[in-house]
Design an enzyme around this catalytic site. Sequence first.
Site, mmCIF file in Angstrom:
data_model
loop_
_atom_site.group_PDB
_atom_site.id
_atom_site.type_symbol
_atom_site.label_atom_id
_atom_site.label_comp_id
_atom_site.label_asym_id
_atom_site.label_seq_id
_atom_site.Cartn_x
_atom_site.Cartn_y
_atom_site.Cartn_z
ATOM 1 N N ASN A 58 0.587 -1.195 -0.310
ATOM 2 C CA ASN A 58 0.054 0.039 0.137
ATOM 3 C C ASN A 58 1.034 1.258 -0.011
ATOM 4 O O ASN A 58 1.563 1.699 0.991
ATOM 5 C CB ASN A 58 -0.900 -0.118 1.285
ATOM 6 N N LYS A 105 0.210 4.258 -0.203
ATOM 7 C CA LYS A 105 -0.473 5.490 0.160
ATOM 8 C C LYS A 105 -0.301 6.647 -0.662
ATOM 9 O O LYS A 105 -0.376 6.745 -1.742
ATOM 10 C CB LYS A 105 -0.027 5.467 1.714
ATOM 11 N N HIS A 157 -9.492 0.964 4.976
ATOM 12 C CA HIS A 157 -8.491 1.068 5.484
ATOM 13 C C HIS A 157 -8.641 2.006 6.571
ATOM 14 O O HIS A 157 -9.317 3.277 6.701
ATOM 15 C CB HIS A 157 -7.300 1.771 4.449
ATOM 16 N N GLU A 204 -6.993 4.363 7.989
ATOM 17 C CA GLU A 204 -6.599 6.076 7.648
ATOM 18 C C GLU A 204 -7.777 6.435 7.243
ATOM 19 O O GLU A 204 -7.989 7.775 7.323
ATOM 20 C CB GLU A 204 -5.498 5.873 6.818
ATOM 21 N N GLU A 240 -5.425 -5.190 10.321
ATOM 22 C CA GLU A 240 -4.577 -4.154 10.665
ATOM 23 C C GLU A 240 -4.720 -3.474 11.953
ATOM 24 O O GLU A 240 -5.415 -2.572 11.932
ATOM 25 C CB GLU A 240 -4.566 -3.056 9.483
ATOM 26 N N GLY A 265 2.438 2.271 10.930
ATOM 27 C CA GLY A 265 3.265 3.204 10.899
ATOM 28 C C GLY A 265 3.905 3.860 12.105
ATOM 29 O O GLY A 265 4.643 4.838 12.387
ATOM 30 N N SER A 300 3.339 -2.399 10.375
ATOM 31 C CA SER A 300 4.785 -2.372 10.606
ATOM 32 C C SER A 300 5.474 -3.558 10.323
ATOM 33 O O SER A 300 6.329 -4.176 11.133
ATOM 34 C CB SER A 300 5.396 -2.185 12.161
HETATM 35 P P1 13P Z 1 2.831 0.241 7.860
HETATM 36 O O1 13P Z 1 3.574 -0.774 7.204
HETATM 37 O O2 13P Z 1 3.916 1.376 7.331
HETATM 38 O O3 13P Z 1 2.757 0.169 9.203
HETATM 39 O O4 13P Z 1 1.567 0.408 7.115
HETATM 40 C C1 13P Z 1 0.599 -0.501 7.127
HETATM 41 C C2 13P Z 1 -0.594 -0.188 6.390
HETATM 42 O O5 13P Z 1 -1.379 0.501 6.704
HETATM 43 C C3 13P Z 1 -0.881 -0.945 5.275
HETATM 44 O O6 13P Z 1 -2.155 -0.613 4.679
#
Ligand code: 13P
Length: 255
Positions: free
Chosen positions: A9, A11, A94, A96, A168, A174, A213
């Site tokens: 992803n 982002k 997601h 976010e 997740e 992150g 992560s």
């Molecule tokens: P990270 O791997 O940066 O923690 O992000 C995970 C994520 O949100 C994948 O969609």
Amino acid sequence: MITPLILGNWKMNTTAATAAALAREVAQGAPANGVSLGVCPPLVYLPIVAEACRGSRVAVGAQNVAYEKNGAFTGEVSAAMLKDVGATYVLLGHSERRHTIDPHEDDRVINRKLLAVLAEKLVPVLCVGETLAEREAGRTMDVITTQMKQGLAGVKIAAANELVIAYEPVWAIGTGKVATPAQAQEAHAHTRSLLRAQFGELAKGIAILYGGSMKPDNAREICSQPDVNGGLIGGASLKSADFLAIAKAALEATR
Ligand code: 13P
């Protein structure tokens, strides 16, 4: 046995040039078999990335979609449009988007998007997971249950590979804080039991990815858990060497 799936992803990162270069590196380095790979670039770069991945084993996905088919929806993009430019996967729900970007992105909206994606024969990747406050309150499994039941309301599939789930934990995204293998397995086993209640025997073959992560040095242990079938990778998917190392770790974990 589910072939592990590693999805990147990206982002809101990359430029047209770096997206194409990253996609080419992933396509060239993808293992010949034993693990499936996909990358989800920013929407505007999806056609460029699809072109860079053409003829390779790397699929392309989108990070969001509209639930309407077409019409007066300024700024929106439909599932048919994503398919038209080469998408296979669509990330949905997601954290976010659920918690930061759009307060309207609730389970009902996510469900409508998921049904729109399935109607175009694309593969939805439904993301579920608890916040830190929810985990500390002992509500992790309840949160997963609600997000799964409402997100998958009215969903019917004919084959296991028509749907992907990503667990997740929000507190691991992150942050560098990764769920322990036992925490991941507990949430994944619960998710699998919900899939079994809805889809019966097909549940055995539905990939449940871990996200939060995941890095080259922890991927193998997490992917060794019986109900973990790969990963949804954020930060580490922006470096081809790290992303490919995670794919290799997932492959080794399931050998
Ligand atoms: P990270 O791997 O940066 O923690 O992000 C995970 C994520 O949100 C994948 O969609």
